[in-house]
Design a protein around this motif. Structure first.
Motif, PDB file in Angstrom:
ATOM      1  N   GLY A  95      29.619  40.103  44.640  1.00 51.71           N
ATOM      2  CA  GLY A  95      29.100  39.692  43.344  1.00 51.71           C
ATOM      3  C   GLY A  95      28.184  40.745  42.744  1.00 51.71           C
ATOM      4  N   LEU A  96      27.420  41.416  43.603  1.00 51.14           N
ATOM      5  CA  LEU A  96      26.511  42.448  43.101  1.00 51.14           C
ATOM      6  C   LEU A  96      27.258  43.732  42.790  1.00 51.14           C
ATOM      7  CD1 LEU A  96      23.463  42.004  45.495  1.00 51.14           C
ATOM      8  CD2 LEU A  96      23.552  41.527  43.059  1.00 51.14           C
ATOM      9  N   ALA A  97      28.203  44.101  43.677  1.00 49.42           N
ATOM     10  CA  ALA A  97      28.845  45.405  43.555  1.00 49.42           C
ATOM     11  C   ALA A  97      29.929  45.421  42.489  1.00 49.42           C
ATOM     12  CB  ALA A  97      29.420  45.808  44.905  1.00 49.42           C
ATOM     13  N   GLY A  98      30.488  44.243  42.175  1.00 42.56           N
ATOM     14  CA  GLY A  98      31.566  44.206  41.196  1.00 42.56           C
ATOM     15  C   GLY A  98      32.836  44.766  41.763  1.00 42.56           C
ATOM     16  N   PRO A  99      33.451  45.811  41.240  1.00 44.74           N
ATOM     17  CA  PRO A  99      32.993  46.588  40.092  1.00 44.74           C
ATOM     18  C   PRO A  99      33.354  45.943  38.744  1.00 44.74           C
ATOM     19  CG  PRO A  99      34.975  47.543  41.013  1.00 44.74           C
ATOM     20  CD  PRO A  99      34.622  46.392  41.880  1.00 44.74           C
ATOM     21  N   THR A 100      34.275  44.974  38.713  1.00 45.61           N
ATOM     22  CA  THR A 100      34.640  44.408  37.414  1.00 45.61           C
ATOM     23  C   THR A 100      34.068  43.001  37.290  1.00 45.61           C
ATOM     24  OG1 THR A 100      36.674  43.459  38.230  1.00 45.61           O
ATOM     25  CG2 THR A 100      36.794  45.690  37.389  1.00 45.61           C
ATOM     26  N   LEU A 101      34.044  42.516  36.050  1.00 47.81           N
ATOM     27  CA  LEU A 101      33.497  41.185  35.780  1.00 47.81           C
ATOM     28  C   LEU A 101      34.249  40.082  36.538  1.00 47.81           C
ATOM     29  CD1 LEU A 101      31.336  39.796  34.200  1.00 47.81           C
ATOM     30  CD2 LEU A 101      32.854  39.686  32.249  1.00 47.81           C
ATOM     31  N   PRO A 102      35.610  40.080  36.556  1.00 46.77           N
ATOM     32  CA  PRO A 102      36.305  39.038  37.316  1.00 46.77           C
ATOM     33  C   PRO A 102      35.914  39.023  38.783  1.00 46.77           C
ATOM     34  CG  PRO A 102      37.855  40.173  35.915  1.00 46.77           C
ATOM     35  CD  PRO A 102      36.564  40.899  35.789  1.00 46.77           C
ATOM     36  N   ASP A 103      35.636  40.200  39.366  1.00 45.86           N
ATOM     37  CA  ASP A 103      35.196  40.223  40.757  1.00 45.86           C
ATOM     38  C   ASP A 103      33.929  39.410  40.937  1.00 45.86           C
ATOM     39  OD1 ASP A 103      37.006  41.874  42.235  1.00 45.86           O
ATOM     40  OD2 ASP A 103      36.357  43.524  40.958  1.00 45.86           O
TER      41      ASP A 103
ATOM     42  N   PHE B 235      39.662  44.355  50.246  1.00 46.86           N
ATOM     43  CA  PHE B 235      40.833  44.666  49.423  1.00 46.86           C
ATOM     44  C   PHE B 235      40.479  45.595  48.271  1.00 46.86           C
ATOM     45  CE2 PHE B 235      43.528  40.894  50.887  1.00 46.86           C
ATOM     46  CZ  PHE B 235      44.352  41.719  51.603  1.00 46.86           C
ATOM     47  N   PRO B 236      41.484  46.373  47.802  1.00 51.27           N
ATOM     48  CA  PRO B 236      41.155  47.462  46.870  1.00 51.27           C
ATOM     49  C   PRO B 236      40.880  47.041  45.432  1.00 51.27           C
ATOM     50  CG  PRO B 236      43.483  47.460  47.380  1.00 51.27           C
ATOM     51  CD  PRO B 236      42.857  46.472  48.288  1.00 51.27           C
ATOM     52  N   ASP B 237      41.465  45.953  44.912  1.00 52.15           N
ATOM     53  CA  ASP B 237      41.171  45.634  43.522  1.00 52.15           C
ATOM     54  C   ASP B 237      41.078  44.131  43.325  1.00 52.15           C
ATOM     55  OD1 ASP B 237      43.772  44.789  43.584  1.00 52.15           O
ATOM     56  OD2 ASP B 237      44.177  45.392  41.525  1.00 52.15           O
ATOM     57  N   PHE B 238      40.756  43.737  42.093  1.00 45.26           N
ATOM     58  CA  PHE B 238      40.491  42.337  41.811  1.00 45.26           C
ATOM     59  C   PHE B 238      41.670  41.441  42.193  1.00 45.26           C
ATOM     60  CE2 PHE B 238      41.374  39.002  38.695  1.00 45.26           C
ATOM     61  CZ  PHE B 238      40.417  38.102  39.108  1.00 45.26           C
ATOM     62  N   TYR B 239      42.907  41.864  41.833  1.00 42.78           N
ATOM     63  CA  TYR B 239      44.056  40.977  42.054  1.00 42.78           C
ATOM     64  C   TYR B 239      44.296  40.727  43.539  1.00 42.78           C
ATOM     65  CZ  TYR B 239      44.978  41.717  37.153  1.00 42.78           C
ATOM     66  OH  TYR B 239      44.856  41.759  35.802  1.00 42.78           O
TER      67      TYR B 239
ATOM     68  N   ALA C 122      43.466  30.815  36.697  1.00 38.94           N
ATOM     69  CA  ALA C 122      42.811  30.997  35.398  1.00 38.94           C
ATOM     70  C   ALA C 122      42.101  32.350  35.342  1.00 38.94           C
ATOM     71  CB  ALA C 122      41.826  29.867  35.145  1.00 38.94           C
ATOM     72  N   LEU C 123      41.417  32.685  36.430  1.00 39.92           N
ATOM     73  CA  LEU C 123      40.667  33.933  36.458  1.00 39.92           C
ATOM     74  C   LEU C 123      41.614  35.136  36.422  1.00 39.92           C
ATOM     75  CD1 LEU C 123      37.819  34.801  36.522  1.00 39.92           C
ATOM     76  CD2 LEU C 123      37.821  34.688  38.979  1.00 39.92           C
ATOM     77  N   ALA C 124      42.683  35.069  37.239  1.00 35.98           N
ATOM     78  CA  ALA C 124      43.630  36.185  37.275  1.00 35.98           C
ATOM     79  C   ALA C 124      44.304  36.353  35.922  1.00 35.98           C
ATOM     80  CB  ALA C 124      44.666  35.942  38.361  1.00 35.98           C
ATOM     81  N   ARG C 125      44.637  35.238  35.272  1.00 34.50           N
ATOM     82  CA  ARG C 125      45.295  35.304  33.973  1.00 34.50           C
ATOM     83  C   ARG C 125      44.369  35.922  32.933  1.00 34.50           C
ATOM     84  NH1 ARG C 125      48.435  31.812  29.643  1.00 34.50           N
ATOM     85  NH2 ARG C 125      46.655  31.667  28.269  1.00 34.50           N
ATOM     86  N   ALA C 126      43.083  35.519  32.993  1.00 36.44           N
ATOM     87  CA  ALA C 126      42.132  36.083  32.036  1.00 36.44           C
ATOM     88  C   ALA C 126      42.061  37.597  32.193  1.00 36.44           C
ATOM     89  CB  ALA C 126      40.754  35.458  32.230  1.00 36.44           C
ATOM     90  N   ALA C 127      42.012  38.053  33.452  1.00 37.16           N
ATOM     91  CA  ALA C 127      41.942  39.493  33.687  1.00 37.16           C
ATOM     92  C   ALA C 127      43.230  40.169  33.232  1.00 37.16           C
ATOM     93  CB  ALA C 127      41.693  39.763  35.167  1.00 37.16           C
ATOM     94  N   PHE C 128      44.383  39.535  33.525  1.00 35.63           N
ATOM     95  CA  PHE C 128      45.685  40.132  33.215  1.00 35.63           C
ATOM     96  C   PHE C 128      45.879  40.226  31.708  1.00 35.63           C
ATOM     97  CE2 PHE C 128      50.398  39.834  32.985  1.00 35.63           C
ATOM     98  CZ  PHE C 128      50.659  41.004  33.681  1.00 35.63           C
ATOM     99  N   ARG C 129      45.529  39.145  31.016  1.00 32.77           N
ATOM    100  CA  ARG C 129      45.747  39.122  29.566  1.00 32.77           C
ATOM    101  C   ARG C 129      44.802  40.045  28.820  1.00 32.77           C
ATOM    102  NH1 ARG C 129      48.811  34.646  26.633  1.00 32.77           N
ATOM    103  NH2 ARG C 129      50.423  34.296  28.183  1.00 32.77           N
TER     104      ARG C 129
END
Lengths: 97, 166, 108, 237
Positions: free
Chosen positions: A28-36, C31-35, C86-93
């Protein structure tokens, strides 16, 4: 063996989950993006809900279950609202400029 | 007329839900539950569901519960697979986005499919738009069960829907 | 004897659930990215919390508390994938690009 | 323009600092946590626990204490929530509307909320009505009620939900908690001779408490929903 009850295990699991929750806080602190960050908050919410149920049973306070239900509901609402605000552009992510 | 019937059905469901919440029951719970269930059911069937009601009957509900148990057989092996990926020091993931056209037609079936995909380890439903489902998978092999239609057939069987009468 | 089996089943479910929580945390951090992170988290949280709560429901028996915990499980099985989607869709869109192995590094 | 904004910021900072001084002083005056001679531990708690169950009229000790011995404090809290809304709505009204995108809500979210909505409403009312046995009561139930209104406005769009009542009616709904509390105080004065006195007759007392909880719940829910409406720009203060 017969006088051993899982209730003592519940405390260990509570502590374990709290350590996990703190680990998630780092994301939550490190992010790096808002969805994270939103994701990290959501995860901590789920863990807290389970911890509430565990504590309620270990301390024999049945009413904590209702608190857990309210907490789970609010955590769900927070994630949905945050994603919706992100989607419609009220919250802005750094990747779209 | 249809709305009134929906109101009665929903109120009964809400009343049962209330009784579950208030489990050590006394007489006042029965009364308050009925009042609240009637009120909430009224609001839902005349206001919230005026545009479109969720097509969810008692038969589908039983099917959904069956589907959850059916899911376990799908989830547990895949979960162990993902656990192996996470614990592997080299983190062997090859993320892909695939777009899949579903044959399911009803709203309930499509939403169930989307959430089943999300709950199945290795695949995550990113978008649902009409019959196009955008799926993010950790590796292409995770989507096999989806692409060959196994997941959809399971959902249809669980919910007790035959595609023809839709 | 029966009590011991009961306690054993409950302990097994709770510990298995906690293990899934741990895998979820590990996935969130590694893991490497949000998705890919949202992958790890939705499944492991739903499965972990589901197993722990199922164990607790069995432990407290079919009285008021057990039934209420089952209601909690039902809410969780519905809310967890929905929130993740919902969260993944928001990021994707909004155009957050997924990471792929060919890129070599993080794409954010 | 920029200079004015900077002046405003400095002024706001000075105001906050001036406020913080007395507050910090007050906190420093508090007895150390857990110290045995703190007023809270001296006699009040024992008195509450001893008399709360029999004279409070609520099965949950906390609710009994909140609505009886500490009714004036609880009244204060209800007013604080109401005031907090006024302040927050004033700030939230300033959110810009540039860059808003019209994306339809995800069909999954839409369906799940429509199916779950009535159950959340029933749960909120359950928490409110059972406020005298459960923790929280009106406050907690109000939060769930507000959450439900917010979820519904995700599905239906904020405008129809906010439009369910006129702006004036929303204002009255938000004030419900304060008004019901004030009304109970007056009724208590008429029935028992002192403010917030709940009548001793159990049925009357119980129904008065449920009305109080309902008032707090509806007021809290309306305040929460109003905040969300203000943030999404549907309704200004």
């Amino acid at each position: 063996m017969t006088d051993w009850s899982p209730a003592s295990l519940f405390w260990a699991v509570v502590i374990f989950l709290l350590i996990n929750a703190f680990a998630c806080l780092w994301r939550g602190l490190a992010g790096p993006t808002l969805p994270d960050r939103i994701l990290a908050v959501n995860v901590i919410g789920t863990k807290t809900m389970v911890v509430l149920v565990l504590l309620g049973l270990a301390r024999e306070q049945g009413i904590w279950l209702d608190v857990a239900l309210v907490y789970g509901l609010l955590s769900f609402t927070v994630t949905l609202v945050a994603s919706r605000l992100l989607e419609t552009g009220l919250l802005k992510g750094a990747w779209r400029d | 007329m249809k709305t009134v019937r929906r109101w009665v059905q929903l109120s009964i469901a809400l009343w049962l839900f209330w009784l579950v919440l208030a489990m050590p029951l006394d007489l006042s719970d029965l009364f308050w539950g009925l009042a609240v269930a009637g009120l909430a059911g009224l609001g839902a069937s005349f206001f919230l569901w005026r545009r479109q009601a969720p097509g969810l009957g008692a038969r589908n509900l039983a099917g959904l519960i069956f589907h959850v148990f059916d899911l376990v057989r799908l989830i547990v092996p895949a979960a162990l697979q993902v656990a192996r990926v996470v614990l592997d020091p080299s983190l062997p993931v090859q993320p892909r986005i695939i777009v899949y056209k579903t044959l399911l037609r009803g709203e309930l079936e499509r939403v169930t499919l989307a959430n089943t995909i999300t709950l199945t380890p290795g695949t995550h439903c990113v978008d649902l738009d009409g019959d196009r489902i955008t799926v993010h998978c950790l590796a292409p092999s995770f989507a096999d069960a989806l692409v060959d239609g196994r997941v959809e057939r399971r959902i249809l069987r669980s919910l007790g829907i035959s595609q023809a009468d839709d | 004897m029966l009590a011991a089996v009961h306690a054993l089943i409950v302990s097994f479910l709770v510990i298995a659930g906690a293990a899934f929580f741990f895998i979820g945390t590990l996935g969130l951090l590694r893991f490497p990215d949000f998705y890919t992170r949202v992958h790890a988290v939705t499944k492991c949280d739903a499965l972990g919390a589901g197993l722990v709560l199922l164990g607790l429901a069995i432990w407290s028996g079919p009285d008021g508390e057990g039934v209420r915990i089952m209601a909690l499980i039902a809410l969780l099985l519905l809310s967890s994938p929905t929130a993740g989607h919902a969260l993944a869709r928001a990021a994707f869109r909004t155009g957050l690009q997924p990471w792929t192995r060919e890129d070599g590094d993080e794409s954010d | 323009m920029n200079a004015r904004r900077r002046t405003a910021r400095i002024l706001a900072f000075a105001l906050l600092a001036a406020l913080a001084g007395p507050l910090i002083h007050g906190v420093l005056q508090l007895p150390a946590p857990g110290s045995a001679d703190a007023p809270a531990h001296a006699n009040v708690t024992a008195n509450y626990v001893e008399r709360g169950a029999e004279s409070g009229g609520a099965e949950n000790l906390v609710t009994g204490v909140l609505l009886n011995f500490r009714a004036l404090d609880t009244f204060g809290e209800v007013i604080v929530i109401f005031t907090a809304w006024l302040a927050a709505a004033a700030v939230a009204g300033a959110v810009s509307e540039t860059g808003r995108r019209a994306i339809p809500v995800s069909p999954v979210v839409d369906y799940v909320i429509r199916a779950l909505g009535p159950f959340i409403a029933a749960f909120a009312l359950f928490v409110i009505v059972n406020g005298h046995v459960l923790p929280g009561g009106g406050f907690q139930g109000g939060v769930v009620l507000g959450a439900m209104l917010i979820l519904l406005s995700l599905v239906l769009g904020p405008a129809p939900v906010a439009g369910a009542f006129s702006a004036r009616h929303w204002a009255w709904l938000r004030a419900t908690g304060v008004l019901v509390f004030a009304a109970t105080a007056v009724i208590g004065l008429a029935l028992t001779g002192h403010l917030f006195g709940l009548p001793a007759e159990p049925v009357l007392r119980k129904s008065l408490m449920i009305v109080l909880e309902l008032g707090i719940g509806i007021g809290g829910g309306a305040v929460l929903a109003g905040l969300f409406f203000a943030v999404s720009g549907v309704q200004r203060s």
